[in-house]
Design a protein around this motif. Structure first.
Motif, PDB file in Angstrom:
ATOM      1  N   HIS A  43      13.981  -2.986  -2.975  1.00  8.69           N
ATOM      2  CA  HIS A  43      13.087  -1.832  -3.011  1.00  8.69           C
ATOM      3  C   HIS A  43      11.662  -2.184  -2.580  1.00  8.69           C
ATOM      4  N   VAL A  44      11.462  -3.414  -2.078  1.00  5.77           N
ATOM      5  CA  VAL A  44      10.128  -3.890  -1.699  1.00  5.77           C
ATOM      6  C   VAL A  44      10.110  -4.239  -0.219  1.00  5.77           C
ATOM      7  N   ASP A  45       9.212  -3.622   0.528  1.00  6.06           N
ATOM      8  CA  ASP A  45       9.012  -3.960   1.933  1.00  6.06           C
ATOM      9  C   ASP A  45       7.859  -4.954   2.021  1.00  6.06           C
ATOM     10  N   GLU A  46       8.178  -6.244   1.900  1.00  2.00           N
ATOM     11  CA  GLU A  46       7.135  -7.270   1.862  1.00  2.00           C
ATOM     12  C   GLU A  46       6.381  -7.390   3.178  1.00  2.00           C
ATOM     13  N   SER A  47       6.943  -6.871   4.261  1.00  2.00           N
ATOM     14  CA  SER A  47       6.241  -6.933   5.545  1.00  2.00           C
ATOM     15  C   SER A  47       4.955  -6.120   5.523  1.00  2.00           C
ATOM     16  N   ARG A  48       4.851  -5.185   4.574  1.00  2.00           N
ATOM     17  CA  ARG A  48       3.668  -4.335   4.473  1.00  2.00           C
ATOM     18  C   ARG A  48       2.668  -4.853   3.436  1.00  2.00           C
ATOM     19  N   ALA A  49       3.014  -5.940   2.751  1.00  2.00           N
ATOM     20  CA  ALA A  49       2.175  -6.419   1.650  1.00  2.00           C
ATOM     21  C   ALA A  49       0.841  -6.956   2.166  1.00  2.00           C
ATOM     22  N   VAL A  50      -0.206  -6.707   1.386  1.00  2.00           N
ATOM     23  CA  VAL A  50      -1.542  -7.224   1.703  1.00  2.00           C
ATOM     24  C   VAL A  50      -2.065  -8.013   0.506  1.00  2.00           C
ATOM     25  N   SER A  51      -2.800  -9.086   0.798  1.00  2.00           N
ATOM     26  CA  SER A  51      -3.386  -9.922  -0.242  1.00  2.00           C
ATOM     27  C   SER A  51      -4.814  -9.484  -0.523  1.00  2.00           C
ATOM     28  N   LEU A  52      -5.268  -9.700  -1.767  1.00  2.00           N
ATOM     29  CA  LEU A  52      -6.612  -9.268  -2.164  1.00  2.00           C
ATOM     30  C   LEU A  52      -7.327 -10.404  -2.900  1.00  2.00           C
ATOM     31  N   PRO A  53      -7.855 -11.391  -2.152  1.00  2.00           N
ATOM     32  CA  PRO A  53      -8.652 -12.443  -2.797  1.00  2.00           C
ATOM     33  C   PRO A  53      -9.921 -11.862  -3.410  1.00  2.00           C
ATOM     34  N   LEU A  54     -10.403 -12.492  -4.491  1.00  2.00           N
ATOM     35  CA  LEU A  54     -11.612 -12.032  -5.175  1.00  2.00           C
ATOM     36  C   LEU A  54     -12.485 -13.229  -5.521  1.00  2.00           C
ATOM     37  N   ARG A  55     -13.791 -13.048  -5.404  1.00  2.00           N
ATOM     38  CA  ARG A  55     -14.741 -14.030  -5.905  1.00  2.00           C
ATOM     39  C   ARG A  55     -15.027 -13.739  -7.376  1.00  2.00           C
ATOM     40  N   PRO A  78       0.815  -1.223   0.000  1.00  2.00           N
ATOM     41  CA  PRO A  78       0.000   0.000   0.000  1.00  2.00           C
ATOM     42  C   PRO A  78       0.849   1.274   0.000  1.00  2.00           C
ATOM     43  N   GLY A  79       0.307   2.300  -0.638  1.00  2.00           N
ATOM     44  CA  GLY A  79       0.893   3.627  -0.561  1.00  2.00           C
ATOM     45  C   GLY A  79       2.078   3.871  -1.470  1.00  2.00           C
ATOM     46  N   THR A  80       2.308   2.996  -2.446  1.00  2.00           N
ATOM     47  CA  THR A  80       3.423   3.197  -3.372  1.00  2.00           C
ATOM     48  C   THR A  80       3.021   4.214  -4.430  1.00  2.00           C
ATOM     49  N   ARG A  81       3.652   5.377  -4.415  1.00  2.00           N
ATOM     50  CA  ARG A  81       3.320   6.428  -5.380  1.00  2.00           C
ATOM     51  C   ARG A  81       4.468   6.699  -6.344  1.00  2.00           C
ATOM     52  N   ALA A  82       5.704   6.459  -5.910  1.00  2.00           N
ATOM     53  CA  ALA A  82       6.866   6.739  -6.753  1.00  2.00           C
ATOM     54  C   ALA A  82       7.049   5.638  -7.791  1.00  2.00           C
TER      55      ALA A  82
END
Length: 269
Positions: free
Chosen positions: A191-203, A166-170
């Motif tokens: 360049h990736v902070d995976e500790s902040r990553a969120v998953s988005l499952p979809l139906r 979240p919040g990646t603008r650059a």
């Protein structure tokens, strides 16, 4: 889905993505799926890439189509398929797009993303892309687009759902994923902070929308079934789109094209 709330619009601007949003019921999408499967059984207008442009492209990680390049089967099928055109112009999708970007909207690409059972991860990247190849401009001037990623099948963590930081603008530093002339640009792990990553499952029938700078990835498909989605790439008429392949054209899906910069396609029949 009605127009987005102010809270949803603010969240999209702050986080770079929004979802899940519901376009249609699971039953409605399941009823449409055989028609979409028939589309994927035959090639459309996009040609297969030249040999020097194959290696390192994310398109070549999707499920194969008869052993040939998947590109003619998955790329911009809204130009020739009424079923896909109905999806890219779904009233709920357009209502959300207008709430975020205004009345005048173009679709410049659509891409089926079919991850086979056992299919590999898509590593961290931004759809900004930077360049197609050294010395080549990306294809949008100014570079502005956004994506609606529509789940056709169930998209779970096991099947490799989208993940976002979240919040990646650059626009982050990136390097080619392989030696191919138009290899996809991937963001290096440092360049990736995976500790902040969120998953988005979809139906089935749900979607996510994200900006061209949203940092995203997806995991290996361990579900035992194909994971199928349609990525709808949108922009505004003031953006000049470089043709993606011979015969490529944009589709006006809302409002008017007052700029007149791009060739427009008629709806398929």
């Amino acid at each position: 889905m009605s127009d987005l709330t102010q809270q949803q619009r603010d969240s999209y601007r702050e986080q770079g993505f929004l979802g899940p949003l519901t376009l249609m019921s699971v039953a409605e999408m399941e009823a449409l799926r055989p028609e979409l499967a028939a589309v994927l059984d035959t090639p459309g207008r996009a040609p297969a890439p030249a040999a020097e442009q194959v290696e390192g492209r994310l398109a070549n990680l999707v499920a194969g189509r008869g052993g040939a390049s998947p590109v003619p089967y998955i790329e911009s099928r809204h130009l020739d398929s009424p079923a896909v055109h109905r999806l890219i112009t779904h009233p709920a999708l357009l209502a959300a797009a207008r709430a975020l970007y205004g009345e005048d909207l173009l679709v410049w690409r659509s891409t089926f993303i079919a991850k086979a059972s056992g299919g590999p991860e898509f590593q961290w990247h931004q759809d900004w892309g930077g360049v197609y190849a050294p010395g080549e401009e990306y294809g949008l001037e100014p570079p502005l687009h956004f994506t609606f990623w529509i789940a056709v099948s169930d998209v779970t963590e096991d099947s490799g759902c989208l993940r976002f930081v979240p919040g990646t603008r650059a626009v982050l530093p990136a390097r080619p994923s392989g030696p191919g002339r138009r290899a996809t640009l991937l963001v290096p792990p440092e360049h990736v902070d995976e500790s902040r990553a969120v998953s988005l499952p979809l139906r089935p029938g749900q979607c996510a929308v994200f900006t061209d700078r949203a940092l995203h990835a997806s995991g290996v498909n361990t579900s035992g079934a194909e994971r199928l989605a349609l990525a709808v790439r949108m922009t505004v008429p003031a953006v000049k789109v470089r043709p993606h392949f011979p015969g490529h054209a944009c589709t006006l899906v809302s409002g008017q094209d007052r700029a007149g910069l791009n060739r427009l396609a008629e709806p398929p029949r």
